[in-house]
Write an enzyme that holds these catalytic residues in place. Structure first.
Site, PDB file in Angstrom:
ATOM      1  CG  ASN A 173     112.033 -27.465   2.678  1.00  0.00           C
ATOM      2  OD1 ASN A 173     111.460 -26.377   2.672  1.00  0.00           O
ATOM      3  ND2 ASN A 173     113.302 -27.596   3.032  1.00  0.00           N
ATOM      4  CG  MET A 199     120.776 -35.194   2.448  1.00  0.00           C
ATOM      5  SD  MET A 199     121.059 -33.428   2.110  1.00  0.00           S
ATOM      6  CE  MET A 199     122.795 -33.294   2.539  1.00  0.00           C
ATOM      7  CB  ILE A 218     125.681 -36.251  -6.455  1.00  0.00           C
ATOM      8  CG1 ILE A 218     126.439 -35.484  -5.364  1.00  0.00           C
ATOM      9  CG2 ILE A 218     125.996 -35.659  -7.829  1.00  0.00           C
ATOM     10  CD1 ILE A 218     127.948 -35.593  -5.488  1.00  0.00           C
ATOM     11  CB  VAL A 219     120.543 -35.884  -9.357  1.00  0.00           C
ATOM     12  CG1 VAL A 219     119.661 -36.064  -8.125  1.00  0.00           C
ATOM     13  CG2 VAL A 219     120.770 -34.416  -9.638  1.00  0.00           C
ATOM     14  CG  ASN A 275     118.790 -28.937  -4.598  1.00  0.00           C
ATOM     15  OD1 ASN A 275     118.344 -29.765  -3.815  1.00  0.00           O
ATOM     16  ND2 ASN A 275     119.955 -28.342  -4.396  1.00  0.00           N
ATOM     17  CG  HIS A 323     122.526 -25.133  -1.045  1.00  0.00           C
ATOM     18  ND1 HIS A 323     123.096 -26.328  -0.678  1.00  0.00           N
ATOM     19  CD2 HIS A 323     123.432 -24.169  -0.735  1.00  0.00           C
ATOM     20  CE1 HIS A 323     124.306 -26.106  -0.182  1.00  0.00           C
ATOM     21  NE2 HIS A 323     124.519 -24.796  -0.200  1.00  0.00           N
TER      22      HIS A 323
END
Length: 212
Positions: free
Chosen positions: A35, A111, A113-114, A128, A130
């Site tokens: 991406n 990958m 978690i922010v 983001n 998904h």
């Protein structure tokens, strides 16, 4: 040798999503970086008016680094294992992005978690992607969740990131039918084709909707 990416033609961005000013992007990637390259390709083809200031990757062997090197984009390793907490990692991400004059954060297969450390520093400017049609199948293994549920259609979603995982305002989605003989690998490959198409468009849409 790395194979040719699946995105041959530039993603078509409609005229009403063409940006008057150049966006300064910072990209986060943990894996292959397809991406990331799709976005860079869209920029190079004059579709998305943006510049990728820097790529941050968190796994030393992430192929995204190789893509960045080939594309001539600065790449910085911030190994999450070297930080005492998610917040400490995000502080360093923010510092790095500020040093590179980043205005928008693009999570392209990040990958991790922010935390509010990053989300508050770039309020409504963290995007983001998904691999499901959110709000269905959030979290890890979105493709496998869809297959296990027996649904006939899944897809991908680009959204504004919030503290709750895979939540936040939806910017753009693309539907992908699930075929009777699909495996997680074949389904994910077809979803990725759509990800490469909608991510650059969604970046442009976000800039138009959320810029001051």
């Amino acid at each position: 040798m790395e194979q040719t990416p699946s995105f041959i033609s530039p993603p078509l961005i409609p005229e009403d999503l063409r940006l008057p000013e150049t966006l300064k992007l910072g990209v986060l990637a943990s894996g292959s970086g397809s991406n990331f390259e799709a976005i860079a390709h869209s920029i190079a083809q004059g579709q998305l008016n943006a510049q990728i200031q820097v790529l941050i990757y968190n796994k030393p062997k992430a192929k995204a680094r190789e893509r960045a090197e080939r594309l001539g984009i600065p790449a910085i390793l911030l190994n999450h294992r070297h930080f005492r907490s998610r917040e400490a990692l995000d502080h360093e991400i923010v510092n790095t992005f500020k040093q590179h004059d980043v205005e928008w954060v693009i999570m392209a297969g990040w990958m991790r978690i922010v935390t509010p450390v990053l989300l508050d520093a770039y309020c409504d400017r963290v995007l983001n992607i998904h691999p499901s049609l959110l709000p269905s199948f959030p979290g890890v293994d979105g493709v496998e969740q869809a297959l296990a549920a027996g649904v006939k259609v899944t897809g991908c979603t680009v959204h504004i990131a919030k503290e709750e995982v895979d939540s936040g305002p939806i910017l753009m989605q693309a539907a992908v039918p699930i075929l009777p003989d699909d495996t997680s690998e074949t389904l994910h490959a077809r979803i990725q084709v759509q990800e490469h198409l909608i991510f650059p468009r969604a970046i442009a849409l976000a800039a138009l909707q959320y810029s001051e």
